[in-house]
Scaffold this active site. Structure first.
Site, PDB file in Angstrom:
ATOM      1  N   GLU A  10      41.804  57.317  55.979  1.00 37.58           N
ATOM      2  CA  GLU A  10      42.660  56.225  56.424  1.00 37.58           C
ATOM      3  C   GLU A  10      43.489  55.723  55.252  1.00 37.58           C
ATOM      4  O   GLU A  10      42.971  55.537  54.144  1.00 37.58           O
ATOM      5  CB  GLU A  10      41.825  55.070  56.974  1.00 37.58           C
ATOM      6  CG  GLU A  10      42.676  53.857  57.378  1.00 37.58           C
ATOM      7  CD  GLU A  10      41.847  52.654  57.783  1.00 37.58           C
ATOM      8  OE1 GLU A  10      41.155  52.755  58.808  1.00 37.58           O
ATOM      9  OE2 GLU A  10      41.891  51.624  57.059  1.00 37.58           O
ATOM     10  N   THR A  41      47.140  52.558  59.261  1.00 37.22           N
ATOM     11  CA  THR A  41      46.871  51.262  59.881  1.00 37.22           C
ATOM     12  C   THR A  41      48.159  50.630  60.386  1.00 37.22           C
ATOM     13  O   THR A  41      49.266  51.060  60.075  1.00 37.22           O
ATOM     14  CB  THR A  41      46.175  50.305  58.907  1.00 37.22           C
ATOM     15  OG1 THR A  41      47.052  50.031  57.810  1.00 37.22           O
ATOM     16  CG2 THR A  41      44.885  50.902  58.392  1.00 37.22           C
ATOM     17  N   ALA A  44      49.229  43.332  62.347  1.00 32.49           N
ATOM     18  CA  ALA A  44      48.942  42.469  63.485  1.00 32.49           C
ATOM     19  C   ALA A  44      50.201  42.204  64.285  1.00 32.49           C
ATOM     20  O   ALA A  44      51.250  41.859  63.748  1.00 32.49           O
ATOM     21  CB  ALA A  44      48.350  41.141  63.002  1.00 32.49           C
ATOM     22  N   HIS A  70      47.108  54.017  64.175  1.00 34.57           N
ATOM     23  CA  HIS A  70      46.416  52.822  64.655  1.00 34.57           C
ATOM     24  C   HIS A  70      47.390  52.035  65.531  1.00 34.57           C
ATOM     25  O   HIS A  70      48.552  51.858  65.165  1.00 34.57           O
ATOM     26  CB  HIS A  70      46.001  51.923  63.495  1.00 34.57           C
ATOM     27  CG  HIS A  70      44.930  52.485  62.628  1.00 34.57           C
ATOM     28  ND1 HIS A  70      43.983  51.687  62.008  1.00 34.57           N
ATOM     29  CD2 HIS A  70      44.644  53.749  62.260  1.00 34.57           C
ATOM     30  CE1 HIS A  70      43.169  52.448  61.293  1.00 34.57           C
ATOM     31  NE2 HIS A  70      43.568  53.704  61.426  1.00 34.57           N
ATOM     32  N   GLY A 101      42.714  44.408  67.565  1.00 38.08           N
ATOM     33  CA  GLY A 101      43.529  43.839  66.498  1.00 38.08           C
ATOM     34  C   GLY A 101      43.446  42.329  66.432  1.00 38.08           C
ATOM     35  O   GLY A 101      42.773  41.670  67.233  1.00 38.08           O
ATOM     36  N   ALA A 117      40.633  46.406  73.394  1.00 38.26           N
ATOM     37  CA  ALA A 117      40.995  47.787  73.083  1.00 38.26           C
ATOM     38  C   ALA A 117      40.938  48.675  74.317  1.00 38.26           C
ATOM     39  O   ALA A 117      41.755  49.591  74.474  1.00 38.26           O
ATOM     40  CB  ALA A 117      40.067  48.335  71.998  1.00 38.26           C
ATOM     41  N   HIS A 146      29.642  44.183  66.305  1.00 37.08           N
ATOM     42  CA  HIS A 146      30.902  43.475  66.082  1.00 37.08           C
ATOM     43  C   HIS A 146      30.582  42.004  65.809  1.00 37.08           C
ATOM     44  O   HIS A 146      29.680  41.437  66.429  1.00 37.08           O
ATOM     45  CB  HIS A 146      31.791  43.603  67.323  1.00 37.08           C
ATOM     46  CG  HIS A 146      33.175  43.109  67.134  1.00 37.08           C
ATOM     47  ND1 HIS A 146      33.489  41.760  67.137  1.00 37.08           N
ATOM     48  CD2 HIS A 146      34.351  43.767  66.918  1.00 37.08           C
ATOM     49  CE1 HIS A 146      34.786  41.609  66.943  1.00 37.08           C
ATOM     50  NE2 HIS A 146      35.335  42.808  66.804  1.00 37.08           N
ATOM     51  N   LYS A 162      34.992  51.980  76.922  1.00 34.39           N
ATOM     52  CA  LYS A 162      36.123  52.682  76.298  1.00 34.39           C
ATOM     53  C   LYS A 162      36.064  54.178  76.614  1.00 34.39           C
ATOM     54  O   LYS A 162      37.090  54.806  76.887  1.00 34.39           O
ATOM     55  CB  LYS A 162      36.106  52.466  74.791  1.00 34.39           C
ATOM     56  CG  LYS A 162      36.351  51.035  74.332  1.00 34.39           C
ATOM     57  CD  LYS A 162      36.170  50.934  72.816  1.00 34.39           C
ATOM     58  CE  LYS A 162      36.305  49.519  72.302  1.00 34.39           C
ATOM     59  NZ  LYS A 162      36.038  49.430  70.844  1.00 34.39           N
TER      60      LYS A 162
END
Length: 279
Positions: A10, A41, A44, A70, A101, A117, A146, A162
């Site tokens: 990443e 990435t 926001a 992303h 996000g 998501a 989380h 998901k």
């Protein structure tokens, strides 16, 4: 690299244009170990859409790795998200990491129609003209939960949702102990998760970096690593400590059957490549 496994990285769009050549050099160096993909990435609320796309296109045009974008959805409407996905696909980007996000800076309320998501995963799989061109939809997973979840079971239920919506890969948040990942994968598998769960790692090379990572992720302090980093003021020795810790984790994860290793490069190739070399 002594261990043989799929590797991915990443990176993030630099905050100033003068740092872009350095990132390009790092991406070329990362490509030397034939990564499966390099993810980029996303700011926001889409604050760095153009910058992200530029880096993704550089990866597409200058490496053998797949560029993985992303995308975040909080603070966007369905129409905005559709337009964004379409623009990326039209630029040749066909692999995505769907994330909730954070809200854009200064905003406190969740506007728009996409709140989680899974809403973005569902959108990628249906209802947009280029959905058939999308080759991979990755999502986040949280081995230690989380920060906003009530329990690990709730996180696994979210991952199952998901998966049902069309996710094909999960990438974990940073963690510090192999047992945390193995426990999570075992529980997720028993619950019905069948998509690969890729462990996400980063060589932590200073107490300051560790503190920042803990602040961002909500992870518990790995006191053994923290103490080792605190025991010396020498930056070179701290780098050796962090790289060795990460290399040991890579080796143990591969031995345990992890489907690959995802490394958060922090736009620096030296530490992640050293960890792979030592593993």
């Amino acid at each position: 690299m002594t261990v043989q496994t799929a590797v991915s990285f990443e990176v993030y769009p630099p905050r100033s244009p003068d740092k872009l050549p350095g990132l390009h050099d790092s991406i070329r160096a990362l490509d030397s170990v034939s990564p499966e993909f390099i993810s980029v990435t996303f700011g926001a609320g889409g604050s760095s859409t153009r910058d992200s796309l530029d880096v993704l296109c550089f990866i597409k045009d200058n490496t053998h790795a797949k560029p993985l974008a992303h995308l975040t959805c909080v603070g966007t409407t369905r129409e905005e998200a559709e337009g964004l996905i379409t623009s990326f696909v039209e630029s040749g980007i066909t692999e995505f990491l769907a994330l909730r996000g954070d809200l854009p800076e200064g905003e406190t309320e969740h506007r728009g129609e996409l709140h989680h998501a899974v809403d973005l995963v569902d959108l990628m799989n249906s209802g947009i003209s280029h959905s058939a061109a999308i080759d991979r939809i990755a999502v986040a997973a949280f081995p230690n939960g989380h920060p906003e979840s009530a329990s690990l079971d709730e996180d696994i239920e979210t991952l199952l949702t998901k998966q049902s919506a069309g996710a094909t890969l999960a990438i974990t948040q940073l963690f510090f102990y192999v047992e945390d990942y193995l426990r999570f994968v075992e529980k997720a598998t028993l619950a019905g998760v069948t998509i690969p769960i890729l462990p996400g790692l980063m060589p932590i090379t200073s107490p300051t970096r560790l503190a920042r990572v803990l602040e961002l992720t909500g992870e518990k302090n790995p006191h053994e690593l923290d103490n080792r980093l605190q025991d010396t003021e020498d930056s070179g020795k701290r780098a050796e400590i962090g790289i060795a810790w990460c290399a040991d984790m890579i080796r143990d994860l591969v031995d345990a059957g992890a489907p690959g290793i995802h490394l958060y490069a922090f736009n620096q190739h030296e530490t992640v490549l050293s960890a792979l070399e030592q593993a």
